[in-house]
Design a protein around this motif. Structure first.
Motif: not given
Length: 196
Positions: A101-106, A129-132, A134-137, A166-171
């Motif tokens: 993730g970029t610094a914006l996400i945490p 989008i990080n490895r999880l 997830w986006t910052a939002l 933008i949804a998570d991996r589960e949609g």
């Protein structure tokens, strides 16, 4: 391993930092965790020592053993003064932490409004989008308490052009996450922005 510079940085002792540099201390020397003196100063939010090291040429993108850099750590922790110094001295906006993730996400997850504003203005990608998955939002919703700081962060991200669908991996979409947690103010912001 000479960590006198690290100790001076941890103590926020600018005079000692400057004296050690004058007498030839290696500004990029590493401690047992792979951290430079600048990263040690950053972890402790020792602004004066961090500034002295950055102005002396310390690398704001140097990483420790867990892939933190001064830029990434200051952003994630909301250490605004050090973050601004890092941005003014060559921070790599595209660099990512150990979670991808970029610094914006945490910063978004932890409710650091000023850091989020600063990172957005600097040009960090809002839809990264990080490895999880997830986006910052998404993190500002999933890992938050839904309180005023996170409402403001969601507002900032939307204003900056974040893709609200933008949804998570589960949609599961940001709006579905907000509704599921009864974060009514966040849900309202997302709906207004066209979230589905």
């Amino acid at each position: 391993m000479d960590i006198r510079l690290h100790k001076a940085a941890e103590a926020d002792d600018v005079a000692a930092v400057q004296q050690l540099l004058v007498t030839g201390a290696d500004i990029e020397a590493r401690d047992a965790s792979g951290a430079t003196a600048l990263l040690v100063a950053t972890r402790g939010n020792r602004v004066k020592a961090a500034q002295a090291l950055i102005e002396a040429g310390a690398d704001v993108n140097a990483r420790d053993d867990i892939q933190d850099s001064t830029y990434l750590y200051a952003g994630a922790r909301g250490y605004l003064e050090i973050l601004q110094l890092a941005l003014a001295h060559g921070a790599d906006l595209g660099s990512v932490n150990r979670y991808g993730g970029t610094a914006l996400i945490p910063a978004s997850e932890r409710g650091h409004v000023e850091a989020v504003e600063t990172l957005i203005k600097a040009g960090v990608a809002v839809d990264h989008i990080n490895r999880l998955g997830w986006t910052a939002l998404l993190e500002a919703i999933i890992l938050s308490d839904g309180g005023p700081r996170h409402v403001r962060i969601v507002e900032l991200l939307i204003t900056a052009g974040a893709n609200v669908n933008i949804a998570d991996r589960e949609g599961v979409t940001p709006l579905q996450h907000a509704r599921g947690r009864d974060y009514d103010k966040i849900a309202a912001l997302l709906e207004k922005a066209g979230a589905k």
